[in-house]
Scaffold this active site. Structure first.
Site, short mmCIF file in Angstrom:
data_model
loop_
_atom_site.label_atom_id
_atom_site.label_comp_id
_atom_site.label_asym_id
_atom_site.label_seq_id
_atom_site.Cartn_x
_atom_site.Cartn_y
_atom_site.Cartn_z
N PHE A 129 0.87 -1.17 0.00
CA PHE A 129 0.00 0.00 0.00
C PHE A 129 0.91 1.23 0.00
O PHE A 129 1.90 1.27 0.73
CB PHE A 129 -0.89 -0.02 1.25
CG PHE A 129 -1.92 1.06 1.28
CD1 PHE A 129 -3.06 0.95 0.49
CD2 PHE A 129 -1.77 2.18 2.07
CE1 PHE A 129 -4.02 1.95 0.50
CE2 PHE A 129 -2.72 3.18 2.09
CZ PHE A 129 -3.86 3.07 1.31
N LYS A 224 -11.60 -2.03 9.21
CA LYS A 224 -12.01 -2.94 8.15
C LYS A 224 -12.76 -4.13 8.75
O LYS A 224 -13.92 -4.00 9.15
CB LYS A 224 -10.79 -3.39 7.34
CG LYS A 224 -10.03 -2.24 6.67
CD LYS A 224 -8.86 -2.75 5.86
CE LYS A 224 -7.95 -1.64 5.36
NZ LYS A 224 -8.60 -0.68 4.46
N ARG A 372 -13.19 -4.49 -6.63
CA ARG A 372 -12.87 -5.23 -5.40
C ARG A 372 -14.15 -5.54 -4.64
O ARG A 372 -15.00 -4.67 -4.44
CB ARG A 372 -11.95 -4.40 -4.48
CG ARG A 372 -10.53 -4.28 -4.91
CD ARG A 372 -9.64 -3.84 -3.75
NE ARG A 372 -10.28 -2.89 -2.84
CZ ARG A 372 -9.73 -2.48 -1.70
NH1 ARG A 372 -8.54 -2.93 -1.33
NH2 ARG A 372 -10.35 -1.60 -0.94
#
Length: 401
Positions: A129, A224, A372
Site C-alpha cells: 500500500f 475494516k 474489489r
C-alpha cells in the site's frame, strides 16, 4: 440461476455465523466493502452515547480512572490479541496505521543494530500500500538505511547480512493475495533480521499466528474487518521478548514509566505501553471496544472457513452468470493464497462499480481497472453473494445502466 439460489439458501441455513448478522446495522444493500470500512455494530451507538453523555458529560475528568479511559489502549489491545494469534500484553491500540508503521520500522532497525551495528538495509514489499512505502522511505532516510523494494515472493533470495528489517503486507490490498507469513518470517529470521507485518487486510478475516510464527512486530487498522468505525485507532504489536529493548522513535508522556511525574528525562514504561505516545483518542477508542463485542463466541477459524466458502461461491456464481472473457479474476484460487476479497479486472471497472452501487451492490473500484469485493463473514451471507454476482452480470450485459 435457480440452482445457485437454492444452493445459497442451503448454505445460509447451515451457516453457524448467520445469527451474527443481527448484531450489525444493515439495510437491503449487499455490502461487500468491509475490506475498506466495516459495517456498524448495533451496540456502538448506545455505547458512544454513554461515553459522551455520562462519562464525559457527568464524570468528566474522573472517567480517566472510573471509566477506564487510561487503560483502554492496552485493554482493547488484549481484546484484539486472540484475533491475530497473540498472547495478552503485546498489543497496544492508538494512533493511525501509518504512525504505527513508522514506530515499528524505526524501532526494528534500532533493535537489529543492537545485535549488529552494520545492518543498514530496509527491505519493503514492492507491491505494498503506497503509504507503507512512503513511511519506509522516510524511515530509511532517518536511520541511514538503504531502501530495497522487493516482491514478497523474492524476499528470501534478497536477504543478506546488511538486512535490518523487512516490511511486508499479509494480504495484497489490490488483488487479495495472501502472502506466506510463516515461511517469510522464518526466512527473515534465518538472515538475522526482523520482520514487520502489516495486517490491515487480514486482522479479523483469517488466522495470523503472531505468536506461533514468532512475528517480531506487526501493525493493523481496526476499521475494516474489525468494524471499529471510520478512522478508528490502529494497533501495534511488539513481541514480548523484544519489549524491554524496543526503542520507539516517538516517545511520549503516555509511554513514560512515570507519566504523571512530568520529568524532563524520558524513561520508557515496561511492556506494550512503550508503543503509546500521547493522549488516546477516547471517543473512537471506546467505539472500537464496543464494536469488538461482536466477536464474543466467535473463533477466527470459523470466520476463515466461511470466508473461503463465500469467496468460492462468489467465483462459481460469477463463472455461471458473467459472459466469458468479460472479467478476469486477479485473486488466487488456492485457499492458502487468498485473503477475504475477490478482485476482478474489468476494462470499464469505474463505470461498472458506479452502476453496481446504484443497484444495491456495494464494492469498490481501484484504478485503473479493478473491481474489489470484500467478504466479511460476520454479516455477509451466501444469498448476498449470489445476488451480487447476478447483478454484476446484468450490469455487464448493459441492463444496469
Amino acid at each position: 440461476m435457480s440452482e445457485l439460489v437454492s444452493k445459497a439458501e442451503k448454505l445460509d441455513a447451515a451457516d453457524e455465523l448467520a445469527a451474527k448478522r443481527a448484531e450489525f446495522v444493515l439495510d437491503e444493500a449487499v455490502y461487500l466493502d468491509g475490506n475498506s470500512l466495516g459495517a456498524l455494530p448495533a451496540a456502538v451507538p448506545g455505547r458512544v452515547e454513554d461515553v459522551v453523555r455520562r462519562q464525559w458529560g457527568e464524570l468528566r475528568i474522573r472517567s480517566w480512572t472510573e471509566g477506564g479511559w487510561w487503560t483502554a489502549p492496552e485493554r482493547i489491545g488484549d481484546r484484539i490479541a486472540p484475533l491475530v494469534g497473540a498472547a495478552a500484553g503485546q498489543i497496544v491500540v492508538g494512533d493511525s496505521t501509518s504512525v504505527n508503521v513508522f514506530k515499528a520500522l524505526v524501532g526494528a532497525v534500532r533493535l537489529a543494530r543492537l545485535a549488529d551495528p552494520d545492518r543498514d538495509e530496509i527491505v519493503v514489499d514492492a507491491t505494498t500500500f503506497p503509504t507503507d512505502g512512503y513511511i519506509a522511505e522516510s524511515a530509511a532516510r532517518m536511520t541511514g538505511c538503504a531502501l530495497r523494494p522487493v516482491a514478497p515472493s523474492e524476499v528470501p533470495g534478497a536477504l543478506g547480512d546488511r538486512t535490518a528489517v523487512v516490511l511486508l503486507n499479509h494480504v495484497d490490498y489490490r488483488t487479495g493475495r495472501l502472502h506466506d507469513l510463516p515461511s517469510l518470517t522464518a526466512a527473515v529470521h534465518a538472515a538475522g533480521a526482523l520482520v514487520v507485518w502489516d495486517l490491515c487486510h487480514s486482522a479479523g478475516a483469517l488466522p495470523v499466528g503472531l505468536d506461533e510464527y514468532g512475528v517480531d512486530l506487526a501493525v493493523g487498522c481496526t476499521y475494516k474487518y474489525l468494524n471499529g468505525g471510520p478512522g478508528s485507532p490502529a494497533f501495534l504489536h511488539v513481541r514480548a521478548e523484544l519489549q524491554d529493548r524496543f526503542d520507539s522513535p516517538l516517545p511520549g508522556w503516555n509511554s513514560h514509566a512515570e507519566p504523571f511525574g512530568m520529568r524532563p528525562a524520558y524513561e520508557p514504561a515496561a511492556g506494550a505501553v512503550r508503543g503509546r505516545v500521547g493522549t488516546p483518542d477516547i471517543l473512537s477508542m471506546l467505539a472500537l471496544e464496543a464494536a469488538l463485542e461482536v466477536w464474543d463466541g466467535v473463533t477466527i477459524d470459523a470466520v476463515r472457513a466461511k470466508s473461503l466458502a463465500l469467496t468460492d461461491f462468489f467465483l462459481s456464481c460469477v463463472e455461471e452468470y458473467v459472459p466469458g472473457g468479460r472479467v478476469e479474476c486477479l485473486t488466487p484460487r488456492a485457499h492458502g493464497e487468498r485473503g477475504s476479497q475477490i478482485a476482478l479486472r474489468c476494462p470499464d471497472a469505474g463505470t461498472v462499480m458506479e452502476r453496481l452501487i446504484r443497484r444495491g451492490v456495494v464494492g469498490d473500484f481501484r484504478h485503473p481497472d479493478v473491481l474489489r469485493f470484500g467478504f466479511t463473514p460476520l454479516y455477509v451471507g451466501f444469498g448476498d453473494v449470489e445476488r451480487a454476482a447476478r447483478v454484476l452480470a446484468e450490469v455487464l450485459a448493459g441492463s444496469g445502466a
